[in-house]
Design a protein around this motif. Sequence first.
Motif, PDB file in Angstrom:
ATOM      1  N   GLY A 183       0.407  -2.298   8.891  1.00 50.17           N
ATOM      2  CA  GLY A 183       0.743  -3.006   7.431  1.00 50.17           C
ATOM      3  C   GLY A 183      -0.516  -2.719   6.388  1.00 50.17           C
ATOM      4  N   ALA A 184      -1.051  -2.710   5.628  1.00 52.44           N
ATOM      5  CA  ALA A 184      -2.106  -2.403   4.075  1.00 52.44           C
ATOM      6  C   ALA A 184      -3.066  -1.951   4.691  1.00 52.44           C
ATOM      7  CB  ALA A 184      -2.037  -3.272   2.482  1.00 52.44           C
ATOM      8  N   GLY A 185      -2.971  -0.777   4.159  1.00 55.06           N
ATOM      9  CA  GLY A 185      -3.658  -0.034   4.299  1.00 55.06           C
ATOM     10  C   GLY A 185      -3.382   1.623   5.041  1.00 55.06           C
ATOM     11  N   ALA A 186      -1.985   0.908   6.311  1.00 55.42           N
ATOM     12  CA  ALA A 186      -1.772   2.068   6.976  1.00 55.42           C
ATOM     13  C   ALA A 186      -1.290   3.481   5.631  1.00 55.42           C
ATOM     14  CB  ALA A 186      -0.430   1.787   8.061  1.00 55.42           C
ATOM     15  N   ALA A 187      -0.529   3.105   4.502  1.00 58.01           N
ATOM     16  CA  ALA A 187       0.035   4.543   3.774  1.00 58.01           C
ATOM     17  C   ALA A 187      -1.119   5.062   2.982  1.00 58.01           C
ATOM     18  CB  ALA A 187       1.095   3.700   2.802  1.00 58.01           C
ATOM     19  N   SER A 188      -2.335   4.535   2.757  1.00 57.43           N
ATOM     20  CA  SER A 188      -3.296   4.745   2.300  1.00 57.43           C
ATOM     21  C   SER A 188      -3.925   5.838   3.599  1.00 57.43           C
ATOM     22  CB  SER A 188      -4.562   4.146   1.839  1.00 57.43           C
ATOM     23  OG  SER A 188      -3.688   3.386   0.435  1.00 57.43           O
ATOM     24  N   ALA A 189      -3.923   5.480   4.831  1.00 55.74           N
ATOM     25  CA  ALA A 189      -4.688   6.155   5.779  1.00 55.74           C
ATOM     26  C   ALA A 189      -4.371   7.853   5.594  1.00 55.74           C
ATOM     27  CB  ALA A 189      -4.747   4.922   7.027  1.00 55.74           C
ATOM     28  N   VAL A 190      -2.970   7.160   5.653  1.00 62.85           N
ATOM     29  CA  VAL A 190      -1.676   8.801   5.713  1.00 62.85           C
ATOM     30  C   VAL A 190      -2.253   9.830   5.038  1.00 62.85           C
ATOM     31  CG1 VAL A 190       0.874   9.791   6.305  1.00 62.85           C
ATOM     32  CG2 VAL A 190       0.216   8.009   7.230  1.00 62.85           C
ATOM     33  N   LYS A 191      -2.207   9.191   3.494  1.00 60.55           N
ATOM     34  CA  LYS A 191      -2.401  10.410   2.451  1.00 60.55           C
ATOM     35  C   LYS A 191      -3.919  10.369   2.875  1.00 60.55           C
ATOM     36  CE  LYS A 191      -2.130  11.516  -2.119  1.00 60.55           C
ATOM     37  NZ  LYS A 191      -2.258  13.351  -2.062  1.00 60.55           N
ATOM     38  N   ASP A 224       0.941  -1.212  -0.226  1.00 58.43           N
ATOM     39  CA  ASP A 224      -0.104   0.572  -0.095  1.00 58.43           C
ATOM     40  C   ASP A 224       0.870   1.367   0.016  1.00 58.43           C
ATOM     41  OD1 ASP A 224      -1.786   1.634   0.218  1.00 58.43           O
ATOM     42  OD2 ASP A 224      -2.185   2.048   2.510  1.00 58.43           O
ATOM     43  N   GLY A 225       0.682   2.150  -1.081  1.00 51.71           N
ATOM     44  CA  GLY A 225       1.437   3.812  -1.286  1.00 51.71           C
ATOM     45  C   GLY A 225       0.156   4.772  -0.959  1.00 51.71           C
ATOM     46  N   GLY A 226       1.329   5.342   0.024  1.00 50.34           N
ATOM     47  CA  GLY A 226       0.566   6.921  -0.027  1.00 50.34           C
ATOM     48  C   GLY A 226       1.611   8.022  -0.629  1.00 50.34           C
ATOM     49  N   ILE A 227       1.304   8.973  -1.348  1.00 53.62           N
ATOM     50  CA  ILE A 227       2.456   9.640  -1.778  1.00 53.62           C
ATOM     51  C   ILE A 227       2.097  11.273  -1.269  1.00 53.62           C
ATOM     52  CG2 ILE A 227       3.375  11.772  -3.106  1.00 53.62           C
ATOM     53  CD1 ILE A 227       2.504   8.083  -5.778  1.00 53.62           C
ATOM     54  N   VAL A 228       3.003  11.372  -0.492  1.00 49.56           N
ATOM     55  CA  VAL A 228       2.767  13.152  -0.015  1.00 49.56           C
ATOM     56  C   VAL A 228       3.538  14.152  -0.681  1.00 49.56           C
ATOM     57  CG1 VAL A 228       2.534  14.500   2.362  1.00 49.56           C
ATOM     58  CG2 VAL A 228       1.311  11.953   1.950  1.00 49.56           C
ATOM     59  N   GLY A 229       3.304  15.687  -1.170  1.00 50.36           N
ATOM     60  CA  GLY A 229       4.042  16.483  -1.444  1.00 50.36           C
ATOM     61  C   GLY A 229       3.650  15.957  -3.063  1.00 50.36           C
ATOM     62  N   PRO A 230       4.714  17.443  -4.157  1.00 51.24           N
ATOM     63  CA  PRO A 230       3.821  17.453  -5.072  1.00 51.24           C
ATOM     64  C   PRO A 230       4.382  16.774  -5.448  1.00 51.24           C
ATOM     65  CG  PRO A 230       5.960  19.014  -4.603  1.00 51.24           C
ATOM     66  CD  PRO A 230       5.338  18.726  -2.951  1.00 51.24           C
ATOM     67  N   TRP A 280       9.908  16.355  -8.556  1.00 56.37           N
ATOM     68  CA  TRP A 280      10.949  17.109  -9.766  1.00 56.37           C
ATOM     69  C   TRP A 280      12.316  17.698  -8.873  1.00 56.37           C
ATOM     70  CZ3 TRP A 280      10.033  14.739 -13.211  1.00 56.37           C
ATOM     71  CH2 TRP A 280       9.422  14.177 -13.859  1.00 56.37           C
ATOM     72  N   ARG A 281      11.583  17.716  -7.044  1.00 59.63           N
ATOM     73  CA  ARG A 281      13.976  18.193  -6.489  1.00 59.63           C
ATOM     74  C   ARG A 281      13.510  17.548  -5.006  1.00 59.63           C
ATOM     75  NH1 ARG A 281      11.741  21.928  -2.642  1.00 59.63           N
ATOM     76  NH2 ARG A 281       9.277  21.838  -2.337  1.00 59.63           N
ATOM     77  N   ALA A 282      14.407  17.395  -4.868  1.00 62.63           N
ATOM     78  CA  ALA A 282      14.824  16.098  -3.383  1.00 62.63           C
ATOM     79  C   ALA A 282      14.266  16.970  -2.102  1.00 62.63           C
ATOM     80  CB  ALA A 282      16.512  16.640  -3.600  1.00 62.63           C
ATOM     81  N   GLY A 283      13.307  16.039  -1.540  1.00 60.39           N
ATOM     82  CA  GLY A 283      13.139  16.258  -0.718  1.00 60.39           C
ATOM     83  C   GLY A 283      11.663  17.245  -0.109  1.00 60.39           C
ATOM     84  N   ALA A 284      11.249  17.031  -1.021  1.00 66.07           N
ATOM     85  CA  ALA A 284       9.395  17.699  -0.958  1.00 66.07           C
ATOM     86  C   ALA A 284       8.924  16.271  -1.038  1.00 66.07           C
ATOM     87  CB  ALA A 284       9.484  18.229  -2.521  1.00 66.07           C
ATOM     88  N   THR A 285       8.942  15.217  -1.927  1.00 70.33           N
ATOM     89  CA  THR A 285       8.058  14.408  -1.560  1.00 70.33           C
ATOM     90  C   THR A 285       7.990  12.903  -1.212  1.00 70.33           C
ATOM     91  OG1 THR A 285       7.723  14.593  -3.777  1.00 70.33           O
ATOM     92  CG2 THR A 285       6.586  12.909  -3.771  1.00 70.33           C
ATOM     93  N   ARG A 286       7.586  12.750  -0.148  1.00 71.08           N
ATOM     94  CA  ARG A 286       7.821  11.411   0.750  1.00 71.08           C
ATOM     95  C   ARG A 286       6.473  10.447  -0.440  1.00 71.08           C
ATOM     96  NH1 ARG A 286       9.235  15.311   2.692  1.00 71.08           N
ATOM     97  NH2 ARG A 286       6.865  16.197   3.260  1.00 71.08           N
ATOM     98  N   PHE A 287       7.036   9.077  -0.665  1.00 69.48           N
ATOM     99  CA  PHE A 287       5.865   8.253  -0.477  1.00 69.48           C
ATOM    100  C   PHE A 287       6.428   7.453   0.616  1.00 69.48           C
ATOM    101  CE2 PHE A 287       5.176   5.148  -4.817  1.00 69.48           C
ATOM    102  CZ  PHE A 287       4.369   4.793  -4.268  1.00 69.48           C
ATOM    103  N   TYR A 288       4.921   6.719   1.321  1.00 67.78           N
ATOM    104  CA  TYR A 288       5.077   6.138   2.392  1.00 67.78           C
ATOM    105  C   TYR A 288       4.605   4.193   1.979  1.00 67.78           C
ATOM    106  CZ  TYR A 288       5.258  10.317   5.336  1.00 67.78           C
ATOM    107  OH  TYR A 288       5.960  11.697   5.816  1.00 67.78           O
ATOM    108  N   LEU A 289       4.936   3.806   2.112  1.00 67.39           N
ATOM    109  CA  LEU A 289       4.364   2.185   2.041  1.00 67.39           C
ATOM    110  C   LEU A 289       4.340   1.859   3.401  1.00 67.39           C
ATOM    111  CD1 LEU A 289       7.653   2.840  -0.468  1.00 67.39           C
ATOM    112  CD2 LEU A 289       5.253   2.006  -1.488  1.00 67.39           C
ATOM    113  N   SER A 290       3.059   0.434   3.009  1.00 68.50           N
ATOM    114  CA  SER A 290       3.393  -0.534   3.985  1.00 68.50           C
ATOM    115  C   SER A 290       2.790  -1.603   3.536  1.00 68.50           C
ATOM    116  CB  SER A 290       2.285   0.012   4.861  1.00 68.50           C
ATOM    117  OG  SER A 290       0.782   0.458   4.306  1.00 68.50           O
ATOM    118  N   GLY A 291       2.667  -2.857   4.549  1.00 70.96           N
ATOM    119  CA  GLY A 291       3.087  -4.181   4.165  1.00 70.96           C
ATOM    120  C   GLY A 291       3.883  -4.544   4.120  1.00 70.96           C
ATOM    121  N   ALA A 292       4.040  -6.165   3.601  1.00 74.87           N
ATOM    122  CA  ALA A 292       4.997  -7.129   4.157  1.00 74.87           C
ATOM    123  C   ALA A 292       5.925  -6.869   3.151  1.00 74.87           C
ATOM    124  CB  ALA A 292       4.208  -8.507   4.134  1.00 74.87           C
TER     125      ALA A 292
END
Lengths: 264, 264
Positions: free
Chosen positions: A144-152, A101-107, A110-122
């Motif tokens: 677990g699966a669902g956590a990254a989506s919940a953050v987003k 499961d993934g959740g992307i936060v940020g724009p 195209w530049r370092a440090g602006a975008t985080r990709f949260y990932l959860s699951g085995a």
Amino acid sequence: MGASIAAAVSSAGHEVIGVASGRSLATIDRAREAQMTLVETLEEAISRVDVVLSICPPEAALDVAHEVQATGYDGIYVDGNAISPETAAAIGKLFDNNFVDGGIVGPPAWRAGATRFYLSGAMAKDVVVLFADSLVTARAISGGAGAASAVKMCYAAYTKGSSALVLAIRALAEDNGVTETLLAEWDISQKGMRDSSERSALGTSPKAWRFAGEMREIAATFNAAGLPNGFHLAAAEIYERMAHFKNDDPARLEQVIEALLPKR
Amino acid sequence: MGASIAAAVSSAGHEVIGVASGRSLATIDRAREAQMTLVETLEEAISRVDVVLSICPPEAALDVAHEVQATGYDGIYVDGNAISPETAAAIGKLFDNNFVDGGIVGPPAWRAGATRFYLSGAMAKDVVVLFADSLVTARAISGGAGAASAVKMCYAAYTKGSSALVLAIRALAEDNGVTETLLAEWDISQKGMRDSSERSALGTSPKAWRFAGEMREIAATFNAAGLPNGFHLAAAEIYERMAHFKNDDPARLEQVIEALLPKR
């Protein structure tokens, strides 16, 4: 967003394969710029990859997952979309332990440090390594699966939810003929609201067409927690009324207000 | 709020008369501290005044107006409550040209420059002078009866609406087990949200019991403009779940989250 994520994986030394079939020319051009190898069909792409990464409007996420599953794919499947934990769980069932499961936060990254990709699951850590030393900061989180989506969902619930709220308020003030008084009061006691309402119009208008589905996923997330879902159903309606700004230049606040208020 | 407004009028050299009947001891004590003269009945108070000022929970505003009208009162009637322009118009009909619509923005007026009292309607300027050189900044605005209420609705739509939103989001994150990840992300890209969510809990909890009615008036205002009313119906539900904090010490965020999430 998809092109910048592909560019990050490519920059980390991996081949990134995309499917051309059914895509617009603009999407194909962006994919090429992001160093993606384009093939004609999903089946061909699937036969060549170890990891599938789905980045699409939220309302398409489940369909895309079903299409990939239908090919018999048995590698890692990452859903990076703005979907509720419940939608993520439905997708997860199609891929069992291979689901990340993934959740992307940020724009777009195209530049370092602006975008985080949260990932959860085995298998989350196996996906994190794909972004080593890239412009995307990938982070495996517990839950677990669902956590990254919940953050987003929680994150966008405020950013996009409050933008919709402030635009609706500017339209409300206009409808009631009190815009100047409200702005003068904001200038005294809510400094920055005048500017932030103008920036919200410019920033959200070209993307509003795809925010409506995201707001509905957030509303579903509130609902599942037994919390009121009206904030984001209202936000979805605001963004729906702005959908025609897609592919336009960013709209000014006056244009957004006109779009939001029913014609009289 | 009522006591500080009374104190301002009193400090400007006017006698302020309040009605004791049906009030709690705490209200009576606050009224005395604000230099109000208390009389037993509404009829007695009405017989002695040129201006009536209604400051009460929004859901009581129309009833109070009817009670005053029933006495045969024919002076200026000021509604200073957090009500929709439509509710203000309904009250205005009872007093015709003697009606002044009011909207108070800011905290109770115990220091200069913090609290503005917007006033609209034909006699608004006659009310402004009652606050000369007091701690309340009174301002007559154009737009007729309803305009001052509209300013209040638009203003509180953001302040109290976004506070309810952020509290709901903290509850959502907790329900999904992603509080720590969300806070870490906020610390990076939405600086101040962690603190502002904690301050929202402390600041709104003792007053939440009377915010619910105000949120419903705001929802009605959105509805009348053809805008979605879900933001503030949701906010009303959030504040209703916090109503039991009335008369308590300000609640910490953990307590508010517990109040917001259904028991499982």
